[in-house]
Design an enzyme around this catalytic site. Structure first.
Site, PDB file in Angstrom:
ATOM      1  N   CYS A  73       0.842  -1.194   0.000  1.00 46.98           N
ATOM      2  CA  CYS A  73       0.000   0.000   0.000  1.00 46.98           C
ATOM      3  C   CYS A  73       0.885   1.256   0.000  1.00 46.98           C
ATOM      4  O   CYS A  73       1.528   1.536  -1.006  1.00 46.98           O
ATOM      5  CB  CYS A  73      -0.990  -0.042   1.163  1.00 46.98           C
ATOM      6  SG  CYS A  73      -2.377   1.121   0.975  1.00 46.98           S
ATOM      7  N   HIS A 161      -3.462  -5.433   0.871  1.00 46.54           N
ATOM      8  CA  HIS A 161      -2.863  -5.898   2.125  1.00 46.54           C
ATOM      9  C   HIS A 161      -2.874  -7.423   2.178  1.00 46.54           C
ATOM     10  O   HIS A 161      -3.884  -8.026   2.535  1.00 46.54           O
ATOM     11  CB  HIS A 161      -3.618  -5.301   3.321  1.00 46.54           C
ATOM     12  CG  HIS A 161      -3.365  -3.850   3.494  1.00 46.54           C
ATOM     13  ND1 HIS A 161      -2.308  -3.369   4.216  1.00 46.54           N
ATOM     14  CD2 HIS A 161      -4.000  -2.775   2.978  1.00 46.54           C
ATOM     15  CE1 HIS A 161      -2.306  -2.058   4.171  1.00 46.54           C
ATOM     16  NE2 HIS A 161      -3.319  -1.670   3.413  1.00 46.54           N
ATOM     17  N   GLU A 163      -1.545  -9.272   4.289  1.00 42.96           N
ATOM     18  CA  GLU A 163      -1.470  -9.740   5.673  1.00 42.96           C
ATOM     19  C   GLU A 163      -2.829  -9.896   6.351  1.00 42.96           C
ATOM     20  O   GLU A 163      -2.901 -10.445   7.446  1.00 42.96           O
ATOM     21  CB  GLU A 163      -0.588  -8.786   6.493  1.00 42.96           C
ATOM     22  CG  GLU A 163      -1.188  -7.419   6.764  1.00 42.96           C
ATOM     23  CD  GLU A 163      -1.005  -6.402   5.650  1.00 42.96           C
ATOM     24  OE1 GLU A 163      -1.241  -5.207   5.916  1.00 42.96           O
ATOM     25  OE2 GLU A 163      -0.635  -6.776   4.518  1.00 42.96           O
TER      26      GLU A 163
END
Length: 181
Positions: A73, A161, A163
């Site tokens: 990002c 993202h 994660e």
């Protein structure tokens, strides 16, 4: 054991980046973005997301360490901005579940996700123009540049993202990055 340093740009998911890498059996340190890159010894760097470029500290200096770098990002936007690309406001804005089309199946970071994957991404700001040497590797209806790579310099970026649980196959993105490290 592979050692990765996550550079904290004050994003709300940064701790999850560290945990995702640790869960893959990697030695991971989280450092403030004001840390001098000369004080860091790593096999790879992750530039985390965050709220603004103005709070990115020394993140851009980590591009000179001659190790693979993954920008997530804001981290991707920092790479683009530092290396001559252009970053601007996104048309969409906040976080959303997005279908991303992989346009480079040979890309070492996201090629294995082809032909498409679902991701969780913020599009308040986004890369509008790639830096020289980079290849567009993923796009969506929401954002023209969802991912980019310069495999020759081992510099990679994703707008989304990997994660977070909302992203399908996010772990695979980290695994692919670790292969480069």
């Amino acid at each position: 054991m592979t050692h990765i340093v996550v550079v904290d740009n004050h994003g709300q998911f940064t701790h999850l980046e560290k945990r995702a890498l640790r869960d893959l059996g990697v030695d991971v340190d989280l450092v403030e973005n004001t840390t001098d890159p000369a004080d860091v010894d790593a096999d790879g760097i992750v530039l985390s997301g965050g709220p603004s470029m103005e709070r990115a500290g020394r993140s851009a200096d980590y591009l000179d360490l001659d190790v693979p770098v993954l920008g997530i990002c804001l981290g991707m936007q920092l790479i683009a901005d530092e290396l001559g690309g252009r970053v601007g406001s996104g048309d969409y804005g906040g976080y959303a579940d997005v279908t991303v089309d992989i346009v480079d199946e040979d890309d070492p970071l996201v090629g294995s996700l082809a032909p498409e994957t679902r991701v969780w991404a913020s599009h308040a700001d986004e890369v509008k123009e790639l830096p020289e040497g980079f290849t567009l590797t993923a796009t969506s209806d929401v954002c023209d540049v969802e991912a980019m790579s310069d495999a020759d310099r081992d510099l990679y970026g994703v707008q989304w993202h990997p994660e977070v649980a909302h992203t399908e196959r996010g772990e695979e993105v980290f695994e692919n990055f670790l292969e480069r490290c």
